[in-house]
Design a protein around this motif. Structure first.
Motif, PDB file in Angstrom:
ATOM      1  N   PHE A  18      13.824   0.052  -7.130  1.00 14.03           N
ATOM      2  CA  PHE A  18      12.621  -0.119  -7.934  1.00 14.03           C
ATOM      3  C   PHE A  18      11.404   0.431  -7.187  1.00 14.03           C
ATOM      4  O   PHE A  18      10.586   1.164  -7.742  1.00 14.03           O
ATOM      5  CB  PHE A  18      12.426  -1.598  -8.257  1.00 14.03           C
ATOM      6  N   SER A  19      11.301   0.082  -5.905  1.00 15.23           N
ATOM      7  CA  SER A  19      10.186   0.570  -5.087  1.00 15.23           C
ATOM      8  C   SER A  19      10.210   2.095  -5.005  1.00 15.23           C
ATOM      9  O   SER A  19       9.176   2.752  -5.136  1.00 15.23           O
ATOM     10  CB  SER A  19      10.258  -0.031  -3.683  1.00 15.23           C
ATOM     11  N   GLN A  20      11.388   2.648  -4.808  1.00 12.20           N
ATOM     12  CA  GLN A  20      11.510   4.100  -4.711  1.00 12.20           C
ATOM     13  C   GLN A  20      11.079   4.785  -6.005  1.00 12.20           C
ATOM     14  O   GLN A  20      10.400   5.815  -5.990  1.00 12.20           O
ATOM     15  CB  GLN A  20      12.951   4.487  -4.374  1.00 12.20           C
ATOM     16  N   GLN A  21      11.456   4.216  -7.131  1.00  8.08           N
ATOM     17  CA  GLN A  21      11.104   4.801  -8.430  1.00  8.08           C
ATOM     18  C   GLN A  21       9.599   4.769  -8.668  1.00  8.08           C
ATOM     19  O   GLN A  21       9.011   5.737  -9.179  1.00  8.08           O
ATOM     20  CB  GLN A  21      11.842   4.068  -9.546  1.00  8.08           C
ATOM     21  N   VAL A  22       8.966   3.656  -8.309  1.00  8.35           N
ATOM     22  CA  VAL A  22       7.514   3.546  -8.483  1.00  8.35           C
ATOM     23  C   VAL A  22       6.798   4.566  -7.606  1.00  8.35           C
ATOM     24  O   VAL A  22       5.869   5.257  -8.048  1.00  8.35           O
ATOM     25  CB  VAL A  22       7.034   2.114  -8.161  1.00  8.35           C
ATOM     26  N   LYS A  23       7.234   4.689  -6.365  1.00  9.01           N
ATOM     27  CA  LYS A  23       6.609   5.657  -5.454  1.00  9.01           C
ATOM     28  C   LYS A  23       6.822   7.087  -5.950  1.00  9.01           C
ATOM     29  O   LYS A  23       5.937   7.933  -5.815  1.00  9.01           O
ATOM     30  CB  LYS A  23       7.161   5.470  -4.048  1.00  9.01           C
ATOM     31  N   GLN A  24       7.977   7.340  -6.534  1.00 10.50           N
ATOM     32  CA  GLN A  24       8.236   8.677  -7.066  1.00 10.50           C
ATOM     33  C   GLN A  24       7.287   9.003  -8.216  1.00 10.50           C
ATOM     34  O   GLN A  24       6.775  10.120  -8.317  1.00 10.50           O
ATOM     35  CB  GLN A  24       9.691   8.775  -7.544  1.00 10.50           C
ATOM     36  N   ARG A  25       7.030   8.017  -9.073  1.00 13.26           N
ATOM     37  CA  ARG A  25       6.078   8.230 -10.168  1.00 13.26           C
ATOM     38  C   ARG A  25       4.687   8.534  -9.636  1.00 13.26           C
ATOM     39  O   ARG A  25       3.966   9.387 -10.160  1.00 13.26           O
ATOM     40  CB  ARG A  25       6.037   7.000 -11.079  1.00 13.26           C
TER      41      ARG A  25
ATOM     42  N   ARG B 198       0.847  -1.194   0.000  1.00 16.50           N
ATOM     43  CA  ARG B 198       0.000   0.000   0.000  1.00 16.50           C
ATOM     44  C   ARG B 198       0.879   1.240   0.000  1.00 16.50           C
ATOM     45  O   ARG B 198       1.997   1.214   0.511  1.00 16.50           O
ATOM     46  CB  ARG B 198      -0.927   0.022   1.231  1.00 16.50           C
ATOM     47  N   TYR B 199       0.348   2.303  -0.560  1.00 14.89           N
ATOM     48  CA  TYR B 199       1.091   3.557  -0.578  1.00 14.89           C
ATOM     49  C   TYR B 199       0.112   4.728  -0.660  1.00 14.89           C
ATOM     50  O   TYR B 199      -0.813   4.717  -1.489  1.00 14.89           O
ATOM     51  CB  TYR B 199       2.060   3.600  -1.767  1.00 14.89           C
ATOM     52  N   ARG B 200       0.264   5.654   0.204  1.00 11.22           N
ATOM     53  CA  ARG B 200      -0.532   6.882   0.233  1.00 11.22           C
ATOM     54  C   ARG B 200      -2.036   6.617   0.110  1.00 11.22           C
ATOM     55  O   ARG B 200      -2.741   7.205  -0.710  1.00 11.22           O
ATOM     56  CB  ARG B 200      -0.047   7.856  -0.843  1.00 11.22           C
ATOM     57  N   GLY B 201      -2.493   5.691   0.950  1.00 14.81           N
ATOM     58  CA  GLY B 201      -3.923   5.469   1.093  1.00 14.81           C
ATOM     59  C   GLY B 201      -4.547   4.477   0.141  1.00 14.81           C
ATOM     60  O   GLY B 201      -5.757   4.241   0.208  1.00 14.81           O
ATOM     61  N   LYS B 202      -3.761   3.891  -0.759  1.00 16.94           N
ATOM     62  CA  LYS B 202      -4.330   2.951  -1.725  1.00 16.94           C
ATOM     63  C   LYS B 202      -3.464   1.694  -1.853  1.00 16.94           C
ATOM     64  O   LYS B 202      -2.257   1.730  -1.600  1.00 16.94           O
ATOM     65  CB  LYS B 202      -4.428   3.586  -3.115  1.00 16.94           C
ATOM     66  N   ASP B 203      -4.110   0.610  -2.303  1.00 17.77           N
ATOM     67  CA  ASP B 203      -3.345  -0.565  -2.707  1.00 17.77           C
ATOM     68  C   ASP B 203      -2.477  -0.169  -3.895  1.00 17.77           C
ATOM     69  O   ASP B 203      -2.893   0.599  -4.769  1.00 17.77           O
ATOM     70  CB  ASP B 203      -4.287  -1.708  -3.100  1.00 17.77           C
TER      71      ASP B 203
ATOM     72  N   GLU C  99       4.655  12.090  -8.252  1.00 15.24           N
ATOM     73  CA  GLU C  99       4.619  13.064  -9.345  1.00 15.24           C
ATOM     74  C   GLU C  99       3.225  13.155  -9.944  1.00 15.24           C
ATOM     75  O   GLU C  99       2.749  14.246 -10.278  1.00 15.24           O
ATOM     76  CB  GLU C  99       5.634  12.673 -10.419  1.00 15.24           C
ATOM     77  N   TYR C 100       2.551  12.011 -10.053  1.00 14.10           N
ATOM     78  CA  TYR C 100       1.188  12.004 -10.584  1.00 14.10           C
ATOM     79  C   TYR C 100       0.255  12.763  -9.640  1.00 14.10           C
ATOM     80  O   TYR C 100      -0.578  13.564 -10.071  1.00 14.10           O
ATOM     81  CB  TYR C 100       0.701  10.569 -10.772  1.00 14.10           C
ATOM     82  N   ILE C 101       0.388  12.498  -8.334  1.00 16.73           N
ATOM     83  CA  ILE C 101      -0.454  13.160  -7.331  1.00 16.73           C
ATOM     84  C   ILE C 101      -0.273  14.671  -7.402  1.00 16.73           C
ATOM     85  O   ILE C 101      -1.245  15.442  -7.391  1.00 16.73           O
ATOM     86  CB  ILE C 101      -0.121  12.627  -5.924  1.00 16.73           C
ATOM     87  N   GLN C 102       0.981  15.102  -7.485  1.00 19.55           N
ATOM     88  CA  GLN C 102       1.271  16.533  -7.523  1.00 19.55           C
ATOM     89  C   GLN C 102       0.769  17.172  -8.814  1.00 19.55           C
ATOM     90  O   GLN C 102       0.124  18.226  -8.792  1.00 19.55           O
ATOM     91  CB  GLN C 102       2.770  16.760  -7.373  1.00 19.55           C
ATOM     92  N   LYS C 103       1.036  16.529  -9.930  1.00 19.08           N
ATOM     93  CA  LYS C 103       0.662  17.088 -11.231  1.00 19.08           C
ATOM     94  C   LYS C 103      -0.851  17.206 -11.382  1.00 19.08           C
ATOM     95  O   LYS C 103      -1.368  18.184 -11.942  1.00 19.08           O
ATOM     96  CB  LYS C 103       1.228  16.218 -12.353  1.00 19.08           C
TER      97      LYS C 103
ATOM     98  N   LEU D  42      -0.965   1.891  -9.664  1.00 16.24           N
ATOM     99  CA  LEU D  42      -0.318   1.542 -10.932  1.00 16.24           C
ATOM    100  C   LEU D  42      -1.297   1.649 -12.101  1.00 16.24           C
ATOM    101  O   LEU D  42      -0.927   2.077 -13.200  1.00 16.24           O
ATOM    102  CB  LEU D  42       0.268   0.135 -10.851  1.00 16.24           C
ATOM    103  N   VAL D  43      -2.543   1.269 -11.850  1.00 15.13           N
ATOM    104  CA  VAL D  43      -3.563   1.419 -12.884  1.00 15.13           C
ATOM    105  C   VAL D  43      -3.839   2.899 -13.132  1.00 15.13           C
ATOM    106  O   VAL D  43      -3.908   3.355 -14.280  1.00 15.13           O
ATOM    107  CB  VAL D  43      -4.855   0.677 -12.480  1.00 15.13           C
ATOM    108  N   THR D  44      -3.984   3.651 -12.055  1.00 19.46           N
ATOM    109  CA  THR D  44      -4.323   5.075 -12.163  1.00 19.46           C
ATOM    110  C   THR D  44      -3.258   5.863 -12.932  1.00 19.46           C
ATOM    111  O   THR D  44      -3.592   6.712 -13.772  1.00 19.46           O
ATOM    112  CB  THR D  44      -4.502   5.686 -10.759  1.00 19.46           C
ATOM    113  N   ILE D  45      -1.990   5.602 -12.671  1.00 21.75           N
ATOM    114  CA  ILE D  45      -0.929   6.382 -13.310  1.00 21.75           C
ATOM    115  C   ILE D  45      -0.571   5.859 -14.699  1.00 21.75           C
ATOM    116  O   ILE D  45       0.299   6.411 -15.371  1.00 21.75           O
ATOM    117  CB  ILE D  45       0.346   6.433 -12.438  1.00 21.75           C
ATOM    118  N   GLY D  46      -1.262   4.794 -15.135  1.00 21.68           N
ATOM    119  CA  GLY D  46      -1.023   4.275 -16.481  1.00 21.68           C
ATOM    120  C   GLY D  46       0.214   3.414 -16.619  1.00 21.68           C
ATOM    121  O   GLY D  46       0.693   3.179 -17.736  1.00 21.68           O
TER     122      GLY D  46
END
Length: 424
Positions: free
Chosen positions: A296-303, A210-215, A306-310, A220-224
């Motif tokens: 790898f985990s850090q990169q996914v969380k960063q994406r 889980r990350y920032r309130g979601k599975d 970035e999506y949340i902020q954008k 991963l689906v949301t950010i494409g």
């Protein structure tokens, strides 16, 4: 009396073949699905007792499937998922013939049809079809490195598909070779049973549960993440990257990391690459594999960040997940480069080294030098031949259950548009 020529034959009644059958039925296309065992056979026979899906139940529903699982946010076991497939096939009245393994496939060029021979009730029976969909996947032939044969006979060796639980193993310590989804789940299962575990790792990424309130799968689906098209991939190495570690074990799943396994007692080793009678040798890359997984985990969380902020998405800050905290010094990694099985009292080895596809029943022109299907977006090299359920078939999501609906609809749409008799 000869059998009528079918519009389509589908080989395999897993989630891919069943999804194709659903769309064919909706289009009124005459077809049969042949399955070597029961519907969802590999889920029934090639998984261990404590196995859990790594995506939540609500993400594992087939086309228009009504909610089957009691808890949509839980993670089903293998048998539960297979029963869901079976229930869906019966509910939709799909034409599946179980216990009918395909023996061979030939093309009848004069009539422009495929001749598919199956073993049915103990005898070979031939069926004809205008189109053929191979939905047997690429996970149906066990792969273990050749050097495994160098090991002494007293060591019990099982592939992950043969492992059920720790009780089937003799007393003693266990070496698990491979640190992907299967390897980490089986290592955890053995540790819970009280076994001492050595884990040979590979270069495999991981993601938090889980990350920032979601599975994590919802993000991963949301950010494409899964929408990357195969034809747009410029780095071929991306197509061979293993699925990241994540676990559905427990009530709501958990983060799976090498450091969390080490805290539970596992010895984290590098990649196993050779053996003699009593000793297995490992590459000195255990630390690198730990760091790669963390990065790898850090990169996914960063994406995701970035999506949340954008997109100005309202999302809570990340909770502290001890299993996801990077092991910056790779302190959990062992520097051992060899294990003497006798001295370490290792009596069992579980090979979580994956599978290869078995397409030996297909005509040779449809396979490449690696004996893997030649296709473009699932459309085979021979007219009328299709594939589904392969990694990166059309997109990154082709490798997961969530992506199979889109691929199945695409394949069936192409079949219908290709000009079946009586259709435009």
């Amino acid at each position: 009396m000869s059998k009528p020529i079918l519009d389509v034959i589908v080989v395999g009644a897993g989630h891919a073949g069943i999804s194709v059958s659903y769309y064919l039925a909706k289009q009124g296309v005459s077809h049969l699905v042949f399955e070597k065992g029961q519907i969802g056979e590999t889920w029934r026979s090639q998984r261990w007792d404590s196995f859990k899906m790594n995506s939540a139940n609500r993400l594992n529903l087939l086309p228009q499937q009504a909610t089957y699982f009691d808890d949509p946010d839980a993670f089903a076991g293998a048998t539960e998922f297979a029963l869901a497939l079976e229930s869906y096939a019966h509910q939709e009245n799909l034409p599946v013939k179980e216990y009918c393994p395909v023996v061979s496939v030939h093309t009848d060029q004069q009539r422009g049809v495929f001749r598919v021979t199956v073993s049915e009730q103990g005898k070979d029976t031939a069926y004809l079809s205008r189109r053929l969909v191979i939905a047997s996947g690429s996970q149906n032939r066990i792969w273990v490195p050749d050097w495994a044969n160098h090991l002494a006979q007293p060591v019990v060796q099982l592939h992950a598909s043969q492992y059920k639980n720790a009780h089937q193993l003799p007393a003693g310590n266990v070496l698990v070779v491979g640190s992907g989804q299967s390897g980490t789940q089986i290592a955890q299962d053995l540790l819970r049973s009280g076994r001492h575990v050595f884990l040979s790792t590979a270069r495999v990424g991981r993601i938090p549960r889980r990350y920032r309130g979601k599975d994590i799968f919802d993000w991963l689906v949301t950010i494409g993440f899964y929408n990357t098209l195969t034809e747009e991939v410029t780095d071929p190495s991306l197509l061979t990257v293993k699925n990241p570690q994540v676990s559905g074990a427990g009530q709501r799943g958990k983060t799976s990391s090498l450091q969390s396994l080490a805290r539970s007692g596992a010895i984290i080793l590098g990649r196993a690459d050779r053996a003699d009678a009593d000793t297995i040798f490992f590459q000195p890359n255990s630390s690198a594999n730990v760091r790669y997984a963390d990065e790898f985990s850090q990169q996914v969380k960063q994406r995701i960040d970035e999506y949340i902020q954008k997109n100005k998405v309202l999302a809570p800050l990340a909770d502290i997940d001890l299993d996801d905290v990077p092991d910056e010094e790779a302190a959990c990694a062992s520097d051992l480069t060899q294990l003497n099985l006798v001295q370490e009292t290792i009596t069992s080895i579980i090979w979580t080294t994956g599978f290869r596809g078995d397409f030996s029943y297909l005509p040779l022109p449809v396979l490449n030098e690696e004996r893997f299907p030649k296709h473009r977006n699932g459309i085979g090299a021979v007219e009328g031949l299709y594939f589904i359920g392969l990694p990166w078939l059309r997109k990154r999501q082709s490798a997961i259950i969530l992506g199979i609906k889109e691929d199945a609809e695409f394949i069936v749409s192409h079949i219908v548009k290709s000009g079946l008799p009586g259709r435009g």
